[in-house]
Design a protein around this motif. Structure first.
Motif, PDB file in Angstrom:
ATOM      1  N   ALA A 186       0.808  -1.222   0.000  1.00 38.66           N
ATOM      2  CA  ALA A 186       0.000   0.000   0.000  1.00 38.66           C
ATOM      3  C   ALA A 186       0.840   1.270   0.000  1.00 38.66           C
ATOM      4  CB  ALA A 186      -0.953  -0.007   1.194  1.00 38.66           C
ATOM      5  N   VAL A 187       2.113   1.171   0.416  1.00 34.78           N
ATOM      6  CA  VAL A 187       2.947   2.390   0.499  1.00 34.78           C
ATOM      7  C   VAL A 187       4.091   2.379  -0.514  1.00 34.78           C
ATOM      8  CG1 VAL A 187       2.382   2.729   2.931  1.00 34.78           C
ATOM      9  CG2 VAL A 187       4.458   1.454   2.319  1.00 34.78           C
ATOM     10  N   THR A 188       4.101   1.393  -1.420  1.00 33.98           N
ATOM     11  CA  THR A 188       5.090   1.342  -2.490  1.00 33.98           C
ATOM     12  C   THR A 188       4.355   1.299  -3.821  1.00 33.98           C
ATOM     13  OG1 THR A 188       5.185  -1.083  -2.376  1.00 33.98           O
ATOM     14  CG2 THR A 188       6.813   0.146  -1.088  1.00 33.98           C
ATOM     15  N   SER A 189       5.088   1.568  -4.891  1.00 36.29           N
ATOM     16  CA  SER A 189       4.429   1.620  -6.195  1.00 36.29           C
ATOM     17  C   SER A 189       5.108   0.801  -7.276  1.00 36.29           C
ATOM     18  CB  SER A 189       4.339   3.074  -6.682  1.00 36.29           C
ATOM     19  OG  SER A 189       5.642   3.629  -6.822  1.00 36.29           O
ATOM     20  N   ARG A 190       6.386   0.479  -7.080  1.00 32.35           N
ATOM     21  CA  ARG A 190       7.155  -0.132  -8.164  1.00 32.35           C
ATOM     22  C   ARG A 190       7.773  -1.468  -7.782  1.00 32.35           C
ATOM     23  NH1 ARG A 190      12.057  -0.914  -8.535  1.00 32.35           N
ATOM     24  NH2 ARG A 190      12.364   0.233  -6.594  1.00 32.35           N
ATOM     25  N   ILE A 191       8.332  -1.537  -6.588  1.00 24.57           N
ATOM     26  CA  ILE A 191       9.131  -2.676  -6.171  1.00 24.57           C
ATOM     27  C   ILE A 191       8.274  -3.930  -6.022  1.00 24.57           C
ATOM     28  CG2 ILE A 191       8.875  -2.304  -3.664  1.00 24.57           C
ATOM     29  CD1 ILE A 191      11.932  -2.821  -3.469  1.00 24.57           C
ATOM     30  N   ARG A 192       8.836  -5.077  -6.405  1.00 25.21           N
ATOM     31  CA  ARG A 192       8.132  -6.342  -6.202  1.00 25.21           C
ATOM     32  C   ARG A 192       8.344  -6.801  -4.765  1.00 25.21           C
ATOM     33  NH1 ARG A 192       8.855 -10.386 -11.089  1.00 25.21           N
ATOM     34  NH2 ARG A 192       6.886 -11.110 -10.211  1.00 25.21           N
ATOM     35  N   LEU A 193       7.395  -7.556  -4.227  1.00 27.07           N
ATOM     36  CA  LEU A 193       7.367  -7.902  -2.810  1.00 27.07           C
ATOM     37  C   LEU A 193       7.242  -9.407  -2.655  1.00 27.07           C
ATOM     38  CD1 LEU A 193       4.782  -5.149  -1.848  1.00 27.07           C
ATOM     39  CD2 LEU A 193       7.264  -5.000  -1.520  1.00 27.07           C
ATOM     40  N   GLY A 194       8.044  -9.988  -1.732  1.00 30.27           N
ATOM     41  CA  GLY A 194       8.022 -11.435  -1.616  1.00 30.27           C
ATOM     42  C   GLY A 194       8.150 -11.958  -0.202  1.00 30.27           C
ATOM     43  N   THR A 195       7.720 -13.207  -0.022  1.00 34.28           N
ATOM     44  CA  THR A 195       7.896 -13.930   1.238  1.00 34.28           C
ATOM     45  C   THR A 195       9.219 -14.682   1.187  1.00 34.28           C
ATOM     46  OG1 THR A 195       6.573 -15.750   0.318  1.00 34.28           O
ATOM     47  CG2 THR A 195       5.459 -14.180   1.770  1.00 34.28           C
ATOM     48  N   PHE A 196       9.943 -14.654   2.306  1.00 31.76           N
ATOM     49  CA  PHE A 196      11.330 -15.113   2.321  1.00 31.76           C
ATOM     50  C   PHE A 196      11.555 -16.087   3.490  1.00 31.76           C
ATOM     51  CE2 PHE A 196      16.002 -13.683   2.752  1.00 31.76           C
ATOM     52  CZ  PHE A 196      16.406 -14.307   1.601  1.00 31.76           C
ATOM     53  N   VAL A 197      11.016 -17.317   3.489  1.00 29.12           N
ATOM     54  CA  VAL A 197      10.061 -17.890   2.553  1.00 29.12           C
ATOM     55  C   VAL A 197       8.893 -18.457   3.361  1.00 29.12           C
ATOM     56  CG1 VAL A 197      11.772 -18.456   0.767  1.00 29.12           C
ATOM     57  CG2 VAL A 197      11.254 -20.139   2.552  1.00 29.12           C
ATOM     58  N   SER A 198       7.777 -18.677   2.679  1.00 30.66           N
ATOM     59  CA  SER A 198       6.604 -19.281   3.313  1.00 30.66           C
ATOM     60  C   SER A 198       6.747 -20.798   3.301  1.00 30.66           C
ATOM     61  CB  SER A 198       5.335 -18.864   2.568  1.00 30.66           C
ATOM     62  OG  SER A 198       5.183 -17.458   2.573  1.00 30.66           O
ATOM     63  N   SER A 199       6.132 -21.455   4.286  1.00 24.58           N
ATOM     64  CA  SER A 199       6.316 -22.904   4.402  1.00 24.58           C
ATOM     65  C   SER A 199       5.068 -23.561   4.983  1.00 24.58           C
ATOM     66  CB  SER A 199       7.516 -23.204   5.302  1.00 24.58           C
ATOM     67  OG  SER A 199       7.153 -23.123   6.675  1.00 24.58           O
ATOM     68  N   PRO A 200       5.035 -24.904   4.927  1.00 23.93           N
ATOM     69  CA  PRO A 200       3.931 -25.640   5.558  1.00 23.93           C
ATOM     70  C   PRO A 200       3.906 -25.525   7.078  1.00 23.93           C
ATOM     71  CG  PRO A 200       5.064 -27.012   3.944  1.00 23.93           C
ATOM     72  CD  PRO A 200       5.907 -25.796   4.158  1.00 23.93           C
ATOM     73  N   ASN A 201       4.981 -24.999   7.683  1.00 28.92           N
ATOM     74  CA  ASN A 201       4.995 -24.862   9.139  1.00 28.92           C
ATOM     75  C   ASN A 201       3.880 -23.960   9.650  1.00 28.92           C
ATOM     76  OD1 ASN A 201       7.210 -26.512   9.660  1.00 28.92           O
ATOM     77  ND2 ASN A 201       8.681 -24.855   9.410  1.00 28.92           N
ATOM     78  N   ASN A 202       3.502 -22.958   8.859  1.00 26.97           N
ATOM     79  CA  ASN A 202       2.484 -22.029   9.330  1.00 26.97           C
ATOM     80  C   ASN A 202       1.443 -21.679   8.269  1.00 26.97           C
ATOM     81  OD1 ASN A 202       4.669 -20.769   8.028  1.00 26.97           O
ATOM     82  ND2 ASN A 202       4.284 -18.799   8.995  1.00 26.97           N
ATOM     83  N   HIS A 203       1.333 -22.515   7.226  1.00 26.38           N
ATOM     84  CA  HIS A 203       0.318 -22.271   6.201  1.00 26.38           C
ATOM     85  C   HIS A 203      -0.254 -23.586   5.699  1.00 26.38           C
ATOM     86  CE1 HIS A 203       1.353 -18.018   5.811  1.00 26.38           C
ATOM     87  NE2 HIS A 203       2.628 -18.362   5.730  1.00 26.38           N
ATOM     88  N   HIS A 204      -1.581 -23.616   5.523  1.00 22.42           N
ATOM     89  CA  HIS A 204      -2.236 -24.683   4.778  1.00 22.42           C
ATOM     90  C   HIS A 204      -2.433 -24.149   3.366  1.00 22.42           C
ATOM     91  CE1 HIS A 204      -5.342 -27.361   3.250  1.00 22.42           C
ATOM     92  NE2 HIS A 204      -5.185 -28.145   4.322  1.00 22.42           N
ATOM     93  N   PRO A 205      -2.130 -24.917   2.325  1.00 23.00           N
ATOM     94  CA  PRO A 205      -2.179 -24.363   0.968  1.00 23.00           C
ATOM     95  C   PRO A 205      -3.537 -23.805   0.564  1.00 23.00           C
ATOM     96  CG  PRO A 205      -1.828 -26.749   0.931  1.00 23.00           C
ATOM     97  CD  PRO A 205      -1.631 -26.302   2.326  1.00 23.00           C
ATOM     98  N   VAL A 206      -4.636 -24.419   1.005  1.00 18.28           N
ATOM     99  CA  VAL A 206      -5.950 -23.906   0.623  1.00 18.28           C
ATOM    100  C   VAL A 206      -6.207 -22.556   1.289  1.00 18.28           C
ATOM    101  CG1 VAL A 206      -8.438 -24.315   0.707  1.00 18.28           C
ATOM    102  CG2 VAL A 206      -6.880 -26.202   0.167  1.00 18.28           C
ATOM    103  N   GLN A 207      -5.929 -22.470   2.576  1.00 19.44           N
ATOM    104  CA  GLN A 207      -6.076 -21.189   3.279  1.00 19.44           C
ATOM    105  C   GLN A 207      -5.111 -20.155   2.731  1.00 19.44           C
ATOM    106  OE1 GLN A 207      -3.199 -20.839   5.709  1.00 19.44           O
ATOM    107  NE2 GLN A 207      -3.615 -18.648   5.676  1.00 19.44           N
ATOM    108  N   PHE A 208      -3.877 -20.584   2.459  1.00 17.13           N
ATOM    109  CA  PHE A 208      -2.842 -19.665   2.005  1.00 17.13           C
ATOM    110  C   PHE A 208      -3.166 -19.074   0.632  1.00 17.13           C
ATOM    111  CE2 PHE A 208       1.957 -19.091   1.149  1.00 17.13           C
ATOM    112  CZ  PHE A 208       1.949 -17.843   1.753  1.00 17.13           C
TER     113      PHE A 208
END
Length: 298
Positions: free
Chosen positions: A59-81
């Protein structure tokens, strides 16, 4: 060469907002934040969630790409994620990069899991395959060892397909898959728009670069075996994972860039300097790298 900056989610947004705005203004190609419940490198530190952090950053940037470094099954279920991924892609207007990996040991332990490393890797592979389907198909059903997806309607889908090297196919948020082992490297070659590595643990810089070199060659071999052209897979290196922080000095950073370029890496990620370890460094070095080194290596 493209360059990324990782900003740890340890700061309240009142302090972090300026850092994300500056990363955008500095001209970095992408910016990342750690996606952990607790990171073993700072187990006692304040820590905030990656998804809301990236939504605020979008919401406060306009150009730069943004990423997770990194997401994993430890705290995400793929359907919810899936829903969080689609929201981040929407809020960022298609600038989101989904970095995924097996996940850290501490996160796996503090939730009470007792999976072996072999099982955690198997779970990650199932996680990645199911996420890939959820991000490309309109309706998904799956019954696996670790996850189920029962008639999941996946709309609205990504905002748009990114462009350029390592871009995702239409209707897919780009996947960058962290991998050091042979099975996960093959997964990155099969499913990823990008491969990411931290090299491994080493006592000296030369030992660390040896590990990075071995992994880079393994990726070449996996690409060749799969019949995939090497230039179609973006390669991301965490250049701060070795003994020497890349932003220790301008010379250290430039040396790291040169060695990574020789190995075929397309994207390098460094960390916003902190006042203490880990990633202890000076803001002046970051500014000098941005002003002098990055333009010459692009």
């Amino acid at each position: 060469m493209r360059f990324g900056l990782a900003i740890l989610p340890e700061h309240p947004w009142s302090a972090a907002e300026a850092m994300w705005r500056e990363a955008d203004a500095m001209g970095f190609d992408h910016a990342w934040t750690f996606d952990h419940i607790t990171w073993a490198g700072l187990p006692e530190s304040p820590w905030f969630g990656a998804v809301p952090t990236l939504a605020a950053a979008a919401a406060v940037t306009s150009r730069i790409r943004l990423g997770t470094f990194v997401s994993s099954p430890n705290n995400h279920h793929p359907v919810q994620f899936l829903r969080e991924v689609l929201a981040l892609d929407d809020i960022s207007a298609g600038r989101f990069i989904l970095g995924i990996g097996t996940g850290g040991d501490l996160d796996a332990q503090i939730t009470g899991e007792e999976l072996t490393l072999r099982d955690r890797v198997a779970r990650f592979h199932e996680f990645a395959h199911l996420l890939d389907r959820l991000l490309t198909e309109e309706r998904v059903s799956s019954e696996g060892r670790f996850y189920a997806a029962r008639d999941v309607v996946t709309r609205p889908g990504p905002v748009r397909a990114p462009e350029g090297p390592g871009a995702a196919p239409p209707n897919r948020v780009p996947l960058v898959i962290a991998a050091n082992g042979p099975k996960s490297i093959r997964l990155a070659v099969e499913k990823g728009e990008g491969w990411m590595t931290y090299g491994g643990k080493a006592e000296t810089d030369e030992q660390w670069w040896g590990l990075v070199t071995t992994l880079s060659h393994a990726v070449d071999q996996a690409l060749d075996a799969a019949g995939r052209e090497r230039h179609t897979l973006a390669r991301y290196l965490n250049i701060d994972a070795g003994p020497t922080f890349a932003l220790h000095s301008v010379a250290a950073f430039e040396e790291a860039v040169g060695r990574a370029a020789e190995l075929g890496f397309t994207d390098l990620i460094t960390h916003w300097p902190r006042v203490e370890e880990p990633f202890r460094g000076q803001r002046e070095v970051l500014d000098a790298v941005v002003a002098d080194v990055l333009p010459r290596w692009r």
